[in-house]
Motif scaffolding. Structure first.
Motif, PDB file in Angstrom:
ATOM      1  N   PHE A 195       2.529   0.845  -3.865  1.00  0.00           N
ATOM      2  CA  PHE A 195       3.293   0.289  -4.980  1.00  0.00           C
ATOM      3  C   PHE A 195       2.746   0.711  -6.339  1.00  0.00           C
ATOM      4  CE2 PHE A 195       3.633  -2.582  -1.354  1.00  0.00           C
ATOM      5  CZ  PHE A 195       4.991  -2.493  -1.135  1.00  0.00           C
ATOM      6  N   THR A 232      -3.456  -4.560   2.629  1.00  0.00           N
ATOM      7  CA  THR A 232      -2.061  -4.163   2.842  1.00  0.00           C
ATOM      8  C   THR A 232      -1.526  -4.803   4.115  1.00  0.00           C
ATOM      9  OG1 THR A 232      -2.966  -2.181   3.834  1.00  0.00           O
ATOM     10  CG2 THR A 232      -2.068  -1.961   1.615  1.00  0.00           C
ATOM     11  N   HIS A 262      12.567  -8.814  -2.768  1.00  0.00           N
ATOM     12  CA  HIS A 262      12.469  -7.356  -2.797  1.00  0.00           C
ATOM     13  C   HIS A 262      12.122  -6.961  -4.221  1.00  0.00           C
ATOM     14  CE1 HIS A 262      14.860  -6.404   1.002  1.00  0.00           C
ATOM     15  NE2 HIS A 262      15.172  -7.664   0.824  1.00  0.00           N
ATOM     16  N   GLN A 263      11.527  -5.775  -4.408  1.00  0.00           N
ATOM     17  CA  GLN A 263      11.354  -5.281  -5.777  1.00  0.00           C
ATOM     18  C   GLN A 263      12.722  -4.872  -6.286  1.00  0.00           C
ATOM     19  OE1 GLN A 263       8.250  -2.300  -5.452  1.00  0.00           O
ATOM     20  NE2 GLN A 263       6.885  -3.569  -6.675  1.00  0.00           N
ATOM     21  N   SER A 269       8.731 -12.035   1.941  1.00  0.00           N
ATOM     22  CA  SER A 269       8.814 -10.858   1.067  1.00  0.00           C
ATOM     23  C   SER A 269       8.757  -9.612   1.915  1.00  0.00           C
ATOM     24  CB  SER A 269       7.680 -10.836   0.057  1.00  0.00           C
ATOM     25  OG  SER A 269       7.648  -9.566  -0.560  1.00  0.00           O
ATOM     26  N   ASP A 289       8.040  -6.550   0.366  1.00  0.00           N
ATOM     27  CA  ASP A 289       7.140  -5.542  -0.223  1.00  0.00           C
ATOM     28  C   ASP A 289       5.891  -6.172  -0.857  1.00  0.00           C
ATOM     29  OD1 ASP A 289       8.533  -6.521  -2.550  1.00  0.00           O
ATOM     30  OD2 ASP A 289      10.014  -4.926  -2.290  1.00  0.00           O
ATOM     31  N   PRO A 343       4.246 -10.948   1.545  1.00  0.00           N
ATOM     32  CA  PRO A 343       4.414 -10.135   2.751  1.00  0.00           C
ATOM     33  C   PRO A 343       3.400 -10.566   3.815  1.00  0.00           C
ATOM     34  CG  PRO A 343       3.367  -8.856   0.988  1.00  0.00           C
ATOM     35  CD  PRO A 343       3.827 -10.149   0.380  1.00  0.00           C
TER      36      PRO A 343
END
Lengths: 556, 312
Positions: free
Chosen positions: A158, A242, B108-109, B141, B143, B161
């Motif tokens: 990101f 992550t 989401h973004q 989420s 992302d 997430p």
């Protein structure tokens, strides 16, 4: 007790002044705690101006709804760099630097325990700052993921730009510096005190630096290891944070706030120390309840290690965890309240001289109480769910870190400037600086409490024109411009006073701690002779041999 | 006077409980602040040093009884506050048990996806709810970390997430409640807005029925050309339109776009003119949005707008 005891030998040797060793090399190569301290202070003032300009850009962008002054990317870079700069390169190194300058003088020592380590600490801060700001030269500019750098947003998928990598490297360097100066302070304070300077006679500023130093040594390694993990993730494809590859996004937050909340006290305890020195001197009374002021600092330090997840009430840790962290956070209000009341009681019945240091110290009390009260409010989970990540929190922590730490820092600069430079600062400019700061600061931040509870989220580069949002934000921006003016007055005062300031006597405020015993500025070796320390206020005892502090001060 | 939002307009039982607690704590805080301000003001007036006075005042080192008193008073205040905290949390955050969520919220973004598991409705950015009901939301989420926040309807909660959260939510009165993402999530965090449309049970059921209709794909005319472009111009790589091969969930489901009030998660009101502007260059209105400028020609934009607006 009418017999006069010769406490000080009559003839002080004339000593070389710092001035005689002028030249850049004598600074760059210096291991003298006073020179290093002054270099800390000068570099933090430079970073303060940079961080302040970033804040000004933020406020201009928010002056009007849907305003188009800067792009969203630049806005996000600005608030990231503003927060990072102000915390890691202004308030923290300023307070550490002030400690480096003052601790040996206050305890009657020749220098820090490890002078070379002291120099290393300073230069690592500069190195870290250069690494951080070097990211402006990279293709996509500095980090735009906030000073909190939440994973996985700060992770490679990101944030492909180099910004967060430089950010983490720069902060890792300052982290090493902080641990080193923490250890240096602890050893200095515990082993190098003058004869008679027991722990119960230690100046309160030194007490607060001691507690802060323990916090640095305990919590910086947490964030340093998190930075290392983040760098492994970003550079070597590790997956600590992550979730898509089995890591945990929440783990970063535990590391970050495990450091981040004690950090708040690292930023504010030395400020309490400054206030605890300034208020008694200008009230002409000893600190009220010395043991309680010192003891409450230790209590705050210990409690601060167990409250980090109050930054994470919206994460969904469950009600049991939330309620524990809620109660623990509220408890901090008790030792903090004790401090505030002791400061007020110190002023009560005094003969108060409202010179600029005391003006800032008095305003500090009010501004900091506001921060403390909103702090207790946000410790209550349901209220936190209303206001977290909103402008209410922005207002809250600016009251703590600006109304608290920075007001105390200003008080400290006006108070110790004569000692460091041998010149007085201008009182007229000082009063202008004070009033512009008070008006600008409250105008900028008070109204943000309302914006927050009305639903304005933080960290947004633009906002819809909801009723009153535009005008309230405009007021805030005008306040920020007034603050910018106050900084110009302040910078002018420093510049002018360095050149043309009235010559400062050794003890212009008629203060009582040991640094005021030596010359202004102090000789390279600090003291020819340290006067006997027979109480908490050695210079009071010298001036009033018939009215010694002890045993009266033993009570509290 | 225009109506103030947020805490000044609590519109659900949960939000009312939270607003009450906040008001209560603010009142206590103002009281404490007033005591300190009055004390300091009194000190400033009463204990200012006279210009000629050089004598020292009485040297008072402290008072043990006072210290004990002002340690115990905050203890009492905190005990009350903590008790209130616990009871308020009982109201707003009761245990979920085995209940199934009414709505799954997926961040989401930079947009929101709403899925209604009980009916199968899938929509974006605008959440319809029946008024007067306590609904269970599951927050996820896809992302980065987001945060679901509708200030007038209740608490905010992170969308993380790899970690599922739940939130009880309802609205006491029909109306449109605006919210936004509250956790910084990247470039367009500011334009990740939420509209909650609270309506009567009948209106809500009608809306659900409409949403479940699979529209007929136009085969001819300008809309037909638009339908074809949608499948060939990479639109389908990210978006879903039911009844067509487009089934990706990277961007919002566009099947019933024409029923929505805004486009781009709140950046533009939804109208054929604004949709046209958006399709020419989404980056102009939402810089950094994951929808690139597709460099469509005038006639292509016109056709796609006709297609999307005509889906029934």
């Amino acid at each position: 007790m009418s017999m006069k005891i010769p406490l000080v030998p009559e003839n002080l040797k004339p000593l070389p002044r710092l001035k005689e060793n002028e030249g850049m090399l004598s600074w760059v190569a210096s291991v003298d705690h006073k020179q290093i301290g002054i270099m800390y202070l000068i570099s933090t003032l430079v970073f303060f101006i940079i961080g302040g300009l970033e804040a000004l850009v933020i406020r201009i962008q928010l002056a009007q709804p849907e305003f188009d002054f800067i792009s969203p990317e630049v806005y996000n870079q600005m608030f990231t760099m503003h927060g990072t700069t102000m915390i890691f390169f202004v308030v923290m190194p300023f307070l550490i630097g002030l400690g480096v300058y003052l601790v040996p003088l206050m305890i009657g020592a020749r220098d820090m325990a490890f002078p070379r380590l002291n120099a290393l600490s300073f230069w690592l801060v500069i190195f870290g700052g250069i690494l951080l700001y070097y990211s402006f030269l990279t293709q996509s500019g500095p980090s735009e993921v906030g000073w909190f750098a939440y994973a996985p947003l700060s992770e490679k998928p990101f944030s492909l730009n180099k910004g967060p990598t430089y950010w983490a490297l720069g902060l890792l360097a300052t982290g090493i510096s902080s641990v080193a100066s923490g250890l240096n302070n602890i050893v200095t304070i515990l082993t190098m005190r003058a004869k008679g300077m027991t722990m119960r006679r230690l100046p309160l500023f030194v007490w607060m630096i001691l507690v802060t130093s323990f916090l640095l040594v305990f919590v910086i390694p947490i964030i340093a290891s998190a930075f290392a993990m983040m760098l492994l993730d970003r550079l070597l494809e590790a997956t600590f944070f992550t979730p898509a590859h089995g890591g945990s996004a929440i783990l970063w937050q535990h590391f970050f706030w495990g450091f981040g909340h004690p950090e708040v006290y690292i930023l504010v305890l030395p400020a309490f120390g400054i206030i605890s020195e300034v208020i008694p001197v200008f009230s002409r009374k000893p600190i009220f309840g010395y043991s309680f002021v010192a003891g409450s600092t230790v209590a705050i330090g210990l409690l601060s290690l167990g409250v980090w997840a109050h930054h994470m009430f919206a994460v969904g840790l469950g009600n049991v965890a939330n309620l524990y962290f809620s109660l623990a956070s509220m408890l901090i209000a008790i030792p903090t309240g004790v401090k505030v009341l002791n400061w007020v009681a110190t002023m009560w019945g005094g003969k108060i001289w409202f010179a600029t240091p005391m003006l800032f110290a008095t305003a500090f009390i009010i501004e900091f109480v506001i921060a403390g009260l909103t702090g207790v409010a946000v410790a209550s989970v349901p209220i936190d769910w209303v206001v977290t990540d909103s402008y209410f929190v922005v207002a809250h922590f600016h009251y703590a870190l600006f109304g608290g730490s920075l007001f105390a820092i200003f008080a400290g600069i006006y108070y110790w400037f004569p000692k460091m430079t041998g010149r007085m600062m201008s009182e007229t400019l000082g009063k202008w600086h004070f009033w512009l700061t008070v008006i600008g600061f409250n105008m900028t931040f008070f109204i943000q409490h309302f914006l927050g509870v009305m639903g304005m989220p933080r960290r947004t580069y633009t906002y819809h024109d909801f009723p009153y949002w535009g005008s309230m934000n405009l007021i805030s921006t005008i306040g920020a411009i007034i603050l910018a003016l106050s900084v110009i007055v302040f910078a002018w005062n420093i510049r002018r006073s360095l050149k043309h300031g009235e010559k400062a006597p050794d003890n212009p405020w008629n203060a009582w701690t040991l640094e005021w015993y030596t010359t202004s500025p102090p000789a390279v070796h600090n003291f020819d002779l340290v006067p006997p320390v027979r109480g908490r206020r050695p210079l009071w005892d010298l001036a009033h041999p018939d009215q010694l502090d002890e045993p009266n001060s033993k009570v509290v | 006077m225009e109506k103030l939002g947020g805490i000044f307009n609590p519109s659900s039982p949960e939000m009312e409980a939270m607003a009450d607690l906040t008001y209560y704590v603010i009142a206590i805080s103002i009281g404490i602040l007033a005591i300190i301000v009055v004390a300091v003001a009194y000190i400033i007036i009463r204990y200012r040093k006279g210009s000629k006075d050089s004598s020292e005042p009485y040297q008072n080192f402290g008072d043990l009884r006072l210290e004990i008193v002002w340690t115990l008073i905050p203890v009492a205040i905190i005990a009350v506050l903590f008790q209130l905290t616990c009871s308020t949390m009982k109201t707003i955050d009761p245990p979920i048990g085995n209940e199934e969520p009414d709505i799954v919220v997926i961040g989401h973004q930079w947009w929101w996806e709403f899925y209604y598991p009980k009916s199968g409705v899938l929509t974006a950015n605008e959440m319809h709810i029946p008024v007067g009901k306590k609904l269970l939301l599951r927050i996820e989420s896809i992302d980065v970390i987001h945060d679901f926040w509708v200030p007038e309807l209740g608490p905010k909660i992170d969308a993380i997430p790899g970690h599922t959260n739940h939130l009880w939510m309802g609205a006491s009165e029909p109306g449109v409640y605006l919210g936004a993402c509250a956790e910084f999530c990247g470039t367009q965090h500011a334009n990740m807005r939420i509209r909650v449309i609270a309506e009567t049970e009948e209106e809500f059921n009608e809306w659900q029925k409409q949403e479940l209709v699979v529209p007929r794909t136009p085969r001819s005319g300008i809309a037909g050309k638009g339908a074809e472009l949608f499948q060939t111009k990479a639109c389908m790589n990210c978006h879903t339109i039911k009844g067509t091969p487009a089934a990706a969930r990277i961007g919002p489901d566009l099947t019933h776009l024409n029923k929505r009030q805004t486009i781009g998660a709140g950046v533009l009101t939804n109208s054929p003119e604004n949709l046209t502007k958006w399709l020419y260059n989404p980056q102009k209105y939402k810089q950094g949005s994951l929808m690139p400028n597709m460099k469509l020609s005038d006639s292509e934009v016109e056709a796609i707008v006709a297609y999307l607006e005509g889906l029934k």
